[in-house]
Motif scaffolding. Structure first.
Motif, mmCIF file in Angstrom:
data_model
loop_
_atom_site.group_PDB
_atom_site.id
_atom_site.type_symbol
_atom_site.label_atom_id
_atom_site.label_comp_id
_atom_site.label_asym_id
_atom_site.label_seq_id
_atom_site.Cartn_x
_atom_site.Cartn_y
_atom_site.Cartn_z
ATOM 1 N N ASN A 122 0.828 -1.212 0.000
ATOM 2 C CA ASN A 122 0.000 0.000 0.000
ATOM 3 C C ASN A 122 0.866 1.266 0.000
ATOM 4 O O ASN A 122 0.631 2.210 0.754
ATOM 5 C CB ASN A 122 -0.933 0.001 1.212
ATOM 6 N N ILE A 123 1.848 1.278 -0.874
ATOM 7 C CA ILE A 123 2.771 2.411 -0.961
ATOM 8 C C ILE A 123 2.135 3.551 -1.748
ATOM 9 O O ILE A 123 1.625 3.351 -2.848
ATOM 10 C CB ILE A 123 4.095 1.978 -1.622
ATOM 11 N N LYS A 124 2.159 4.741 -1.158
ATOM 12 C CA LYS A 124 1.660 5.940 -1.824
ATOM 13 C C LYS A 124 2.833 6.859 -2.125
ATOM 14 O O LYS A 124 3.700 7.070 -1.272
ATOM 15 C CB LYS A 124 0.660 6.682 -0.932
ATOM 16 N N LEU A 125 2.860 7.389 -3.336
ATOM 17 C CA LEU A 125 3.990 8.217 -3.765
ATOM 18 C C LEU A 125 3.671 9.701 -3.651
ATOM 19 O O LEU A 125 2.579 10.151 -4.006
ATOM 20 C CB LEU A 125 4.363 7.880 -5.202
ATOM 21 N N GLU A 126 4.641 10.450 -3.133
ATOM 22 C CA GLU A 126 4.491 11.903 -3.067
ATOM 23 C C GLU A 126 4.826 12.524 -4.412
ATOM 24 O O GLU A 126 4.214 13.509 -4.816
ATOM 25 C CB GLU A 126 5.407 12.459 -1.973
ATOM 26 N N GLU A 127 5.786 11.941 -5.102
ATOM 27 C CA GLU A 127 6.124 12.384 -6.457
ATOM 28 C C GLU A 127 6.794 11.242 -7.208
ATOM 29 O O GLU A 127 7.363 10.325 -6.611
ATOM 30 C CB GLU A 127 7.044 13.612 -6.428
ATOM 31 N N ASN A 147 14.435 13.517 2.363
ATOM 32 C CA ASN A 147 14.308 14.852 2.951
ATOM 33 C C ASN A 147 15.070 15.077 4.255
ATOM 34 O O ASN A 147 15.199 16.229 4.682
ATOM 35 C CB ASN A 147 12.827 15.162 3.189
ATOM 36 N N GLU A 148 15.566 14.027 4.900
ATOM 37 C CA GLU A 148 16.209 14.221 6.194
ATOM 38 C C GLU A 148 17.586 13.576 6.334
ATOM 39 O O GLU A 148 18.386 14.023 7.162
ATOM 40 C CB GLU A 148 15.293 13.678 7.311
ATOM 41 N N LYS A 183 5.362 8.859 -0.035
ATOM 42 C CA LYS A 183 4.686 9.727 0.926
ATOM 43 C C LYS A 183 4.866 9.154 2.331
ATOM 44 O O LYS A 183 4.745 7.954 2.548
ATOM 45 C CB LYS A 183 3.204 9.825 0.583
ATOM 46 N N SER A 184 5.166 10.019 3.279
ATOM 47 C CA SER A 184 5.380 9.566 4.651
ATOM 48 C C SER A 184 4.067 9.116 5.272
ATOM 49 O O SER A 184 3.043 9.778 5.157
ATOM 50 C CB SER A 184 5.985 10.690 5.491
ATOM 51 N N PRO A 194 10.776 -3.284 7.424
ATOM 52 C CA PRO A 194 11.480 -1.997 7.406
ATOM 53 C C PRO A 194 10.515 -0.813 7.391
ATOM 54 O O PRO A 194 9.455 -0.872 6.781
ATOM 55 C CB PRO A 194 12.275 -2.073 6.095
ATOM 56 N N ASP A 195 10.899 0.240 8.053
ATOM 57 C CA ASP A 195 10.124 1.484 8.022
ATOM 58 C C ASP A 195 10.326 2.099 6.643
ATOM 59 O O ASP A 195 11.435 2.479 6.266
ATOM 60 C CB ASP A 195 10.635 2.410 9.124
ATOM 61 N N ARG A 196 9.252 2.205 5.886
ATOM 62 C CA ARG A 196 9.389 2.662 4.496
ATOM 63 C C ARG A 196 9.909 4.084 4.401
ATOM 64 O O ARG A 196 10.458 4.480 3.372
ATOM 65 C CB ARG A 196 8.041 2.541 3.769
ATOM 66 N N ASP A 197 9.729 4.884 5.454
ATOM 67 C CA ASP A 197 10.239 6.251 5.427
ATOM 68 C C ASP A 197 11.762 6.295 5.345
ATOM 69 O O ASP A 197 12.337 7.268 4.862
ATOM 70 C CB ASP A 197 9.780 7.020 6.671
#
Length: 404
Positions: A122-127, A147-148, A183-184, A194-197
């Motif tokens: 259920n991965i959602k993409l931000e871009e 981003n971090e 998307k986070s 694994p944490d997908r972030d």
């Protein structure tokens, strides 16, 4: 003869006559009911929260991971894929690897998957876009990776270098083009692998080629519906066990099988058990307040009987029967309990809402809790008033009139 309406009016008058005493008497009931209502609401809210969190990690998923090397190959992957009820499947390998961007290097979890992982997890993409099976040196980055993790943010079409360590200790590095940013989801309590972030996804074929291996560390799959996930998972387990030489009697023995398997239904069940156990435990503690409250009502009603002994004697001399006196005192104690229930439910609603807002979990307040709170308070008031009412009704009218 005293009817219920008259008894109610007399009970209300008695409570109004001693407002402070009545308020203090109902305090234990208020706290007890509020605690029970709030705890049950919080339990339901946590159940909903855990379910929502699992939904962000995948839909009707089954996860199988090997406990050794050289366990899962294309044959095992096809067995899972061809199991009735399975609608999507992806092999998986992962390794903590050195990732370099603009001369800055970080250790980041890299996972090799196929295109079906987007739907399964259920991965959602931000871009950008997710991987396809035709991609080779392409990467999709978790939000925090992009981003971090590095001094400068990574965007779609930027390049990163990934260095893997092979089983023989040698290292291999390749440049990957960033195709998408995930998307986070901000999963705070539930983690599914694994944490997908903080994960980078690349094609499984590319990862295996770089590592010089042909086996998979795990397999992830998706079923058609939530209701079928456990049955399909059990069938996958039976088929893999048979293929890998595990006897039928050892299928349930995790120490014998060279792999572990779990599914969304198993996790939800475990979380429900944990949440229900905590709710029951805290609710039992809250019931102590109800016991204290009932004792308070009983005590104050006994005091009332003593204070109103002459009044009771006068009522009996005027023709009030034993059942009339019983009704009057039981009505008064029940009113005290019900009033405590009203304020207890309101306090429980406010308390659960405040805690749920602070924890950022869904607000779930089952409608039956209103009835539960009132019922508990009514029964406590009724039970607590029986003995004092019986004592009052049993007084000898002549001796009651002589009481100073």
């Amino acid at each position: 003869m005293v009817n219920v309406r008259k008894a109610l009016d007399l009970g209300i008058g008695s409570i109004k006559h001693a407002k402070l005493r009545s308020a203090l008497t109902t305090l234990g009931i208020i706290i007890g009911v509020a605690a029970v209502v709030a705890n049950v609401s919080l339990g339901a809210s946590f159940n909903q929260f855990f379910t929502d969190e699992l939904g962000t990690l995948g839909s009707n998923f089954i996860v199988i991971y090997s406990q050794d090397v050289n366990v899962f190959y294309d044959n095992e992957l096809n067995i899972v894929r061809n199991t009735p009820g399975v609608e999507g499947v992806s092999p998986s390998n992962q390794q903590m690897s050195a990732v370099t961007y603009l001369s800055s290097t970080r250790q980041i979890d890299v996972q090799g998957v196929s295109k079906d992982a987007e739907d399964i997890l259920n991965i959602k993409l931000e871009e950008g876009n997710f991987l396809t099976d035709k991609d080779k040196y392409i990467a999709v980055l978790g939000w925090k990776v992009a981003n971090e993790k590095f001094k400068r943010n990574i965007s779609v079409n930027n390049y990163i270098d990934i260095t893997f360590t092979r089983q023989d200790g040698s290292k291999v590095t390749q440049k990957f083009k960033v195709k998408g940013i995930i998307k986070s989801e901000e999963n705070a309590f539930v983690q599914g692998g694994p944490d997908r972030d903080i994960t980078i996804y690349i094609p499984i074929a590319t990862m295996n080629e770089m590592l010089n291996v042909s086996d998979y560390g795990g397999i992830i799959a998706k079923t058609g519906s939530a209701g079928s996930v456990r049955a399909v998972s059990n069938e996958v387990d039976r088929r893999l066990a048979r293929t890998l030489g595990v006897s039928a009697r050892d299928i349930g023995n995790a120490d014998v099988k060279p792999y572990r398997i779990f599914n969304q239904a198993d996790i939800i069940e475990q979380l429900d058990q944990l949440s229900n156990t905590l709710t029951i435990l805290i609710t039992l503690i809250a019931l102590v307040s109800l016991v204290v409250g009932s004792i308070g009502i009983m005590n104050i009603m006994l005091v009332t009987v003593t204070e109103r002994t002459r009044e009771i004697g006068l009522m009996k001399s005027l023709g009030f029967k034993k059942k009339d006196i019983l009704l009057l005192f039981i009505m008064e104690s029940t009113l005290l309990g019900t009033i405590g229930g009203v304020f207890g439910v309101l306090l429980g609603v406010a308390g659960s809402y405040a805690v749920e807002s602070y924890l950022s979990i869904p607000h779930v307040f089952p409608s039956f809790l209103f009835l539960l709170g009132f019922s508990i308070a009514f029964i406590v008031g009724l039970v607590a008033g029986v003995y004092p009412a019986n004592k009052a009704a049993s007084l000898n009218p002549v001796e009651a009139l002589r009481h100073e």
